[in-house]
Design a protein around this motif. Structure first.
Motif, PDB file in Angstrom:
ATOM      1  N   LYS A 166       0.825  -1.174  -0.136  1.00  0.00           N
ATOM      2  CA  LYS A 166      -0.011   0.041  -0.030  1.00  0.00           C
ATOM      3  C   LYS A 166       0.856   1.071  -0.158  1.00  0.00           C
ATOM      4  CE  LYS A 166      -3.860   2.192   2.630  1.00  0.00           C
ATOM      5  NZ  LYS A 166      -4.494   2.389   4.003  1.00  0.00           N
ATOM      6  N   THR A 171       2.668   1.702  -3.392  1.00  0.00           N
ATOM      7  CA  THR A 171       1.942   2.075  -4.478  1.00  0.00           C
ATOM      8  C   THR A 171       1.255   3.463  -4.448  1.00  0.00           C
ATOM      9  OG1 THR A 171       0.644   0.009  -4.271  1.00  0.00           O
ATOM     10  CG2 THR A 171      -0.716   1.884  -5.191  1.00  0.00           C
ATOM     11  N   ASN A 172       1.243   4.016  -3.043  1.00  0.00           N
ATOM     12  CA  ASN A 172       0.740   5.644  -2.756  1.00  0.00           C
ATOM     13  C   ASN A 172       1.981   6.436  -3.240  1.00  0.00           C
ATOM     14  OD1 ASN A 172      -1.730   4.939  -2.001  1.00  0.00           O
ATOM     15  ND2 ASN A 172      -1.147   5.055   0.205  1.00  0.00           N
ATOM     16  N   ASP A 182      -4.965  11.236  -2.065  1.00  0.00           N
ATOM     17  CA  ASP A 182      -6.034  11.613  -1.161  1.00  0.00           C
ATOM     18  C   ASP A 182      -7.023  11.648  -2.062  1.00  0.00           C
ATOM     19  OD1 ASP A 182      -4.238  11.481   1.169  1.00  0.00           O
ATOM     20  OD2 ASP A 182      -4.290  13.585   0.983  1.00  0.00           O
ATOM     21  N   ILE A 227      -7.573  10.363  -5.048  1.00  0.00           N
ATOM     22  CA  ILE A 227      -8.127   8.746  -5.589  1.00  0.00           C
ATOM     23  C   ILE A 227      -8.743   8.157  -4.211  1.00  0.00           C
ATOM     24  CG2 ILE A 227      -6.990   6.773  -6.160  1.00  0.00           C
ATOM     25  CD1 ILE A 227      -5.059   8.120  -7.566  1.00  0.00           C
ATOM     26  N   ASN A 228      -8.150   8.164  -3.270  1.00  0.00           N
ATOM     27  CA  ASN A 228      -8.907   7.459  -2.076  1.00  0.00           C
ATOM     28  C   ASN A 228     -10.173   7.949  -1.968  1.00  0.00           C
ATOM     29  OD1 ASN A 228      -6.512   5.752  -1.606  1.00  0.00           O
ATOM     30  ND2 ASN A 228      -5.886   7.342   0.017  1.00  0.00           N
ATOM     31  N   SER A 231     -11.976   9.110  -3.976  1.00  0.00           N
ATOM     32  CA  SER A 231     -12.586   8.833  -5.199  1.00  0.00           C
ATOM     33  C   SER A 231     -13.236   7.345  -5.441  1.00  0.00           C
ATOM     34  CB  SER A 231     -12.072   9.196  -6.672  1.00  0.00           C
ATOM     35  OG  SER A 231     -11.791  10.756  -6.552  1.00  0.00           O
ATOM     36  N   ARG A 232     -12.758   6.720  -4.599  1.00  0.00           N
ATOM     37  CA  ARG A 232     -12.961   5.213  -4.446  1.00  0.00           C
ATOM     38  C   ARG A 232     -14.380   4.895  -4.154  1.00  0.00           C
ATOM     39  NH1 ARG A 232      -8.485   2.067  -4.973  1.00  0.00           N
ATOM     40  NH2 ARG A 232      -6.335   2.996  -4.249  1.00  0.00           N
ATOM     41  N   ILE A 233     -15.163   4.087  -5.009  1.00  0.00           N
ATOM     42  CA  ILE A 233     -16.562   3.623  -4.692  1.00  0.00           C
ATOM     43  C   ILE A 233     -16.825   2.160  -4.738  1.00  0.00           C
ATOM     44  CG2 ILE A 233     -18.845   3.486  -5.878  1.00  0.00           C
ATOM     45  CD1 ILE A 233     -18.038   6.120  -7.484  1.00  0.00           C
ATOM     46  N   LYS A 234     -17.239   1.864  -3.430  1.00  0.00           N
ATOM     47  CA  LYS A 234     -17.272   0.360  -3.319  1.00  0.00           C
ATOM     48  C   LYS A 234     -18.634  -0.009  -3.653  1.00  0.00           C
ATOM     49  CE  LYS A 234     -17.657  -2.783   0.474  1.00  0.00           C
ATOM     50  NZ  LYS A 234     -17.755  -2.993   2.251  1.00  0.00           N
ATOM     51  N   GLY A 247      -9.913  -4.996   2.728  1.00  0.00           N
ATOM     52  CA  GLY A 247      -9.618  -3.720   2.494  1.00  0.00           C
ATOM     53  C   GLY A 247      -9.919  -2.879   3.619  1.00  0.00           C
ATOM     54  N   SER A 292     -12.679  -3.101   5.841  1.00  0.00           N
ATOM     55  CA  SER A 292     -13.930  -3.048   5.833  1.00  0.00           C
ATOM     56  C   SER A 292     -14.362  -2.881   7.298  1.00  0.00           C
ATOM     57  CB  SER A 292     -14.691  -3.881   4.863  1.00  0.00           C
ATOM     58  OG  SER A 292     -14.166  -3.818   3.535  1.00  0.00           O
TER      59      SER A 292
END
Length: 437
Positions: A135, A138-139, A150, A152-153, A155-158, A280, A282
């Motif tokens: 992780k 990758t960042n 930030d 991108i994070n 903008s993440r949609i589960k 992830g 969750s």
């Protein structure tokens, strides 16, 4: 005169008063709980042990990622060479040394990460370290390319696809696993019950046959009554033993948990960390609520009645075959050639249930095998949690009961002749002749 109740009573009392039956009824749950308690205690000792991991980050990229937890302490080394770090880690009794080389690019650094240890490291620990480093790198790579991490994070949609039947019944993907778990548990319970207590019926017939007691009994009792009495009496003894195991085992489990303070089925912290990383990060509360909803979606009343009916019918079907085998031979060694054809449908049913029901519970293979009498008790019990039409359940049950009645007639023919045959192992050809008598 109908002697069936007397035979059932005799068989039941003979079994439950047997010393080995009493000893195993008491010892089995004790042994099981002791084994589970020992494993849980040793796991707890292992989990309570704090591991110290030395980290030599020559790249200077990720040393801030490692935060101490209840079970892991990270010792960040600075100003040392790799050889000095190895010696220090070994002398300080560290669990291991994580070395991150200093190279020109992030890709090169990620390819030159090593973990040094005296012994093979824990799989969950290595997986946890890999997750943290993956992780972070990758960042760093995204930032190096001028991408806002930030953003991108944020903008993440589960995506969690909601499932609903055409009738409006809501389900989830967790439902399938819960339903399969219930189905496998019920099918496997029937499978083990048939093997354990079916063999008990067979041994009982062989013992009475070899001791010549059967010659006295058969003079006043019809063979079919004697066979049914043995089956039902032994079955009731098995149910009694099973109920005692459940009650006594539950009591012992509670006592062990309270006295020793051990969670017998608790998930270990490394496993929890690995599971959370795999999901992830969750919220586990969400999955717990989904699990409760999945339990509520189960057709519990249908499962209960179907389990009782298919369990009893399936067990009686196989028990009659076990009794016929016991009557046909003089010792357990000779039973092997006859047991294999009986065991094959049971084993096939378990494999069909596990490998086809979860993928397609209403497919051709699952449906067909849920109607075949020798496999239907297991396969149908695995299908019912997924919603089997009532007419299919009734047809399957009627076929199973009809087959049981035919099997009792078939087994009684063999039982009637074989119970008085001594000194010779019959062939399949001779068994066919006995049926014609």
């Amino acid at each position: 005169m109908n002697h069936l109740p007397l035979i059932i009573k005799r068989e039941y009392l003979t079994k439950v008063k047997n010393k080995s039956f009493i000893i195993m009824t008491i010892l089995s749950p004790i042994i099981m709980i002791v084994l589970v308690a020992v494993v849980a205690y040793l796991s707890q000792l292992n989990n309570n042990k704090v591991r110290t991991i030395s980290v030599l980050d020559e790249s200077g990229l990720v040393h801030e990622v490692f935060k101490n937890s209840d079970n892991t302490t990270y010792n960040i080394l600075e100003g040392m060479s790799l050889e000095e770090a190895k010696i220090f880690s070994n002398e300080s009794a560290s669990y291991g040394l994580l070395h991150i080389s200093k190279l020109d690019s992030i890709e090169a650094v990620s390819d030159h990460i090593k973990f040094y240890s005296e012994e093979s490291p824990s799989l969950t620990l290595i997986s946890s370290l890999e997750g943290k480093l993956e992780k972070t790198f990758t960042n760093l790579k995204l930032e190096q390319q001028g991408i806002d991490v930030d953003l991108i994070n944020a903008s993440r949609i589960k995506i969690d696809i909601a499932q609903e039947s055409f009738e409006g019944e809501k389900t989830s993907k967790l439902d399938s696993f819960v339903k399969l778990g219930f189905g496998i548990a019920m099918g496997y319970l029937l499978f083990m019950f048939i093997i354990i207590y079916g063999n008990m019926i067979m041994r009982s017939v062989i013992e009475e046959k070899t001791s010549r007691i059967i010659e006295v009994i058969i003079s006043s009792v019809k063979p079919v009554q004697l066979m049914l009495g043995k089956i039902i009496g032994t079955s009731l003894a098995g149910v009694t033993q099973f109920i005692i195991w459940m009650i006594f085992g539950g009591f012992l489990m509670t006592v062990v948990s309270l006295v020793l303070g051990i969670e017998l089925f608790d998930t270990t912290p490394p496993q929890q960390e690995l599971m959370q990383m795999a999901s992830g990060g969750s919220d586990f509360g969400f999955y717990f609520e989904s699990f409760k909803a999945a339990l509520q979606n189960l057709p519990l009343m249908n499962l209960l009645f179907a389990f009782i009916l298919f369990f009893i019918s399936g067990y009686l079907l196989y028990s009659s075959l076990y009794a016929a085998i016991g009557a046909a031979v003089d010792n357990e060694t000779d039973t092997q050639q006859f047991l294999f054809p009986i065991m094959m449908p049971l084993i096939l049913a378990v494999y069909i249930g596990i490998f086809t029901v979860i993928e397609d519970p209403h497919g051709t293979v699952s449906t067909v095998f849920s109607f075949i009498p020798l496999t239907s008790p297991v396969v149908m019990l695995m299908r019912i949690p997924f919603g089997v039409p009532l007419w299919q359940q009734l047809v399957s049950l009627l076929i199973l009961i009809g087959t049981f009645m035919f099997t009792v007639w078939f087994a009684a023919k063999i039982y009637r002749v074989g119970i008085l045959m001594y000194g010779k192992k019959p062939s399949y050809k001779e068994l066919i002749k006995w049926i014609k008598y």
